[in-house]
Design an enzyme around this catalytic site. Structure first.
Site, mmCIF file in Angstrom:
data_model
loop_
_atom_site.group_PDB
_atom_site.id
_atom_site.type_symbol
_atom_site.label_atom_id
_atom_site.label_comp_id
_atom_site.label_asym_id
_atom_site.label_seq_id
_atom_site.Cartn_x
_atom_site.Cartn_y
_atom_site.Cartn_z
ATOM 1 N N ASP A 47 9.267 2.980 0.071
ATOM 2 C CA ASP A 47 8.327 3.502 1.115
ATOM 3 C C ASP A 47 8.290 2.984 2.328
ATOM 4 O O ASP A 47 7.912 1.872 2.506
ATOM 5 C CB ASP A 47 6.826 3.228 0.243
ATOM 6 C CG ASP A 47 5.559 3.886 0.927
ATOM 7 O OD1 ASP A 47 6.101 4.522 1.716
ATOM 8 O OD2 ASP A 47 4.615 3.593 0.614
ATOM 9 N N LYS A 77 3.659 8.827 8.834
ATOM 10 C CA LYS A 77 3.476 8.192 10.315
ATOM 11 C C LYS A 77 4.385 8.678 11.498
ATOM 12 O O LYS A 77 4.212 9.967 11.925
ATOM 13 C CB LYS A 77 3.419 6.509 9.981
ATOM 14 C CG LYS A 77 2.386 6.189 9.212
ATOM 15 C CD LYS A 77 1.833 4.968 9.273
ATOM 16 C CE LYS A 77 0.564 4.706 8.483
ATOM 17 N NZ LYS A 77 0.670 4.089 7.062
ATOM 18 N N TYR A 100 0.702 -1.260 0.058
ATOM 19 C CA TYR A 100 0.028 -0.075 0.002
ATOM 20 C C TYR A 100 0.698 1.143 -0.158
ATOM 21 O O TYR A 100 1.909 1.268 0.663
ATOM 22 C CB TYR A 100 -0.973 0.052 1.265
ATOM 23 C CG TYR A 100 -1.550 1.239 1.344
ATOM 24 C CD1 TYR A 100 -2.894 1.442 0.477
ATOM 25 C CD2 TYR A 100 -1.527 2.213 2.304
ATOM 26 C CE1 TYR A 100 -3.606 2.508 0.680
ATOM 27 C CE2 TYR A 100 -2.377 3.389 2.428
ATOM 28 C CZ TYR A 100 -3.311 3.540 1.449
ATOM 29 O OH TYR A 100 -4.201 4.721 1.597
HETATM 30 C C1 LIG Z 1 0.141 4.707 5.697
HETATM 31 C C2 LIG Z 1 1.062 4.446 4.227
HETATM 32 C C3 LIG Z 1 0.911 5.434 3.348
HETATM 33 C C4 LIG Z 1 -0.030 6.323 3.263
HETATM 34 O O1 LIG Z 1 0.027 7.387 4.419
HETATM 35 P P1 LIG Z 1 -0.912 8.673 4.806
HETATM 36 O O2 LIG Z 1 -0.588 9.359 5.643
HETATM 37 O O3 LIG Z 1 -2.215 7.468 5.292
HETATM 38 O O4 LIG Z 1 -1.553 9.219 3.328
HETATM 39 C C5 LIG Z 1 1.671 5.184 2.264
HETATM 40 N N1 LIG Z 1 2.435 3.988 2.311
HETATM 41 C C6 LIG Z 1 2.723 3.160 3.429
HETATM 42 C C7 LIG Z 1 3.590 2.029 3.492
HETATM 43 C C8 LIG Z 1 1.897 3.412 4.478
HETATM 44 O O5 LIG Z 1 2.037 2.526 5.435
#
Ligand SMILES: *Cc1c(COP(=O)(O)O)cnc(C)c1O
Length: 419
Positions: A236, A264, A141
């Site tokens: 990511d 995060k 994701y």
């Molecule tokens: C949570 C998450 C996102 C998205 O971040 P948001 O602050 O919710 O937009 C993107 N990549 C990863 C790996 C994530 O866990």
């Protein structure tokens, strides 16, 4: 109003009653708990019940709710005002701190969420390479930008289609989907589209659809392919960054990506995301470079100061304690589950993340998740919620442990489990 009444009200005012779909308790035995307050490892709902929290806002709260140092910094920051839309020194302090501790990072651009960071990194990778296609893995994701709301199609390797209405076929055409752990497939995709691929995007520790730990050789294989084909490797690390050690998975694996995205933890619970990497890549961004990116609230001084104090507290000892907290908690949960109707489960653990799943098989990609995981999770979630233990309300989500989940919380967890 109690949680049930608030949810009924919410359904009228907000689509589906929530501002982010995972909060909706869809497929579970009950409706969402409305949270009134958090402190340390605990949250209290509007019904007056408290829970040991293993969601922790989906990761940002690595020091627990209302960490006293972060709270003091936020309060003191407010005395100076909370947004200027102008240059301020606090983002530099945060940038400098990160750059000083993660060797491959020379520059950072702060944004307001993980999604925004990924969106910027995709555009940046395309701008740097002059190529259009990106490679994404099934089960990873990367936020809710169009380029990432793409799933595998039914045709040839890499071929894809939109996973959400509103995402165009043209967007889907430029995202190639591969299966985690299958390097041969990625090689095949590069053979076919190599001169059109701008970047590979991966969660180096995929933690949004279970906890799908990847082999070092697979990640290294992606690194080598990107180098060979002049594509960028983008890690990511929105979940793994500052969680799996300060330098996240790039530090842990020794594999250096070309760009990294954060979210995060980086803001200590305030809305912050970031794109970072070597100066030669980062300076493709406006105003010095040709790739446009901007943000009215980016580098918000309150969030920057919260983020800095948050990161400064992440010492080597802190990571050792986190790991120990997590191992103890996993052992307590596993022991109770083995003897109370959930013996079909294993709990996968990596750093301060854990993932209970009803199979004993090793999991490296999303297709290996058991087909009955939804109904099994529903049962587990219900029992634990009733005992005052709050898991993220979806079977695909990992559990997050914080430094506040200390010995006394572990004792309390044991009590609640066996009660
Ligand atoms: C949570 C998450 C996102 C998205 O971040 P948001 O602050 O919710 O937009 C993107 N990549 C990863 C790996 C994530 O866990």
């Amino acid at each position: 109003m109690n949680s049930k009444e608030l949810f009924e009200k919410s359904l009228k005012l907000v689509p589906g009653g929530v501002h982010s779909p995972v909060r909706s308790f869809k497929g579970l035995h009950t409706t969402p708990r409305f949270i009134n307050r958090g402190d340390g490892a605990y949250i209290w709902d509007e019904d007056g019940k408290n829970y040991i929290d293993f969601c922790m806002s989906f990761g940002p709260l690595i020091h627990g709710h209302q960490d006293k140092d972060i709270k003091a910094e936020i309060i003191s920051a407010l005395d100076n005002g909370w947004t200027f839309g102008a240059c301020e020194k606090y983002s530099l302090e945060l940038a400098e701190y990160i750059i000083g501790r993660i060797p491959f990072i020379e520059q950072i651009r702060f944004v307001n969420s993980g999604t925004e960071a990924v969106m910027t990194a995709v555009r940046l990778a395309r701008g740097i390479t002059g190529k259009a296609k990106i490679v994404k893995f099934n089960g990873c994701y990367h936020g809710h930008l169009d380029a990432m709301l793409i799933k595998a199609g039914s045709g040839l390797a890499g071929e894809a289609e939109a996973s959400s209405k509103g995402v165009t076929d043209i967007q889907a055409k430029d995202t190639l989907i591969c299966e985690l752990g299958n390097l041969d497939e990625v090689k095949e995709v590069f053979k076919q589209f190599g001169n059109e691929i701008a970047c590979i995007f991966i969660e180096p520790l995929p933690a949004n659809n279970g906890l799908l730990i990847q082999e070092q050789a697979f990640l290294q294989g992606l690194r080598d392919l990107c180098t060979q084909y002049n594509a960028l490797l983008v890690f990511d690390e929105v979940i793994s960054g500052f969680r799996i050690g300060f330098g996240g998975m790039s530090e842990k694996t020794g594999i250096t990506p070309d760009l990294v995205t954060y979210g995060k933890i980086i803001g200590g619970g305030m809305p912050v995301g970031a794109v970072a990497g070597p100066r030669k890549h980062m300076e493709f961004l406006a105003p010095v470079g040709p790739v446009y990116q901007a943000g009215t609230l980016s580098g918000n001084p309150v969030a920057m100061r919260a983020g800095l104090v948050n990161l400064q507290k992440l010492t080597k000892e802190a990571y050792a304690t986190l790991e120990e907290n997590t191992k103890n908690i996993v052992a307590l949960l596993q022991d109770w589950m083995d003897k109370n109707g959930f013996a079909d489960y294993q709990i996968i653990q990596y750093g301060s993340l854990f993932y209970p799943i009803n199979t004993k098989d090793k999991l490296t990609n999303i297709t290996q998740l058991p087909s009955n995981m939804g109904e099994r999770f529903k049962a587990l979630f219900e029992v634990l919620l009733n005992k005052g233990i709050y898991l993220a309300p979806n079977g695909y989500e990992v559990g997050f442990v914080s430094l506040a989940h200390d010995k006394s919380v572990q004792e309390e967890l044991k009590k609640r489990l066996w009660n």
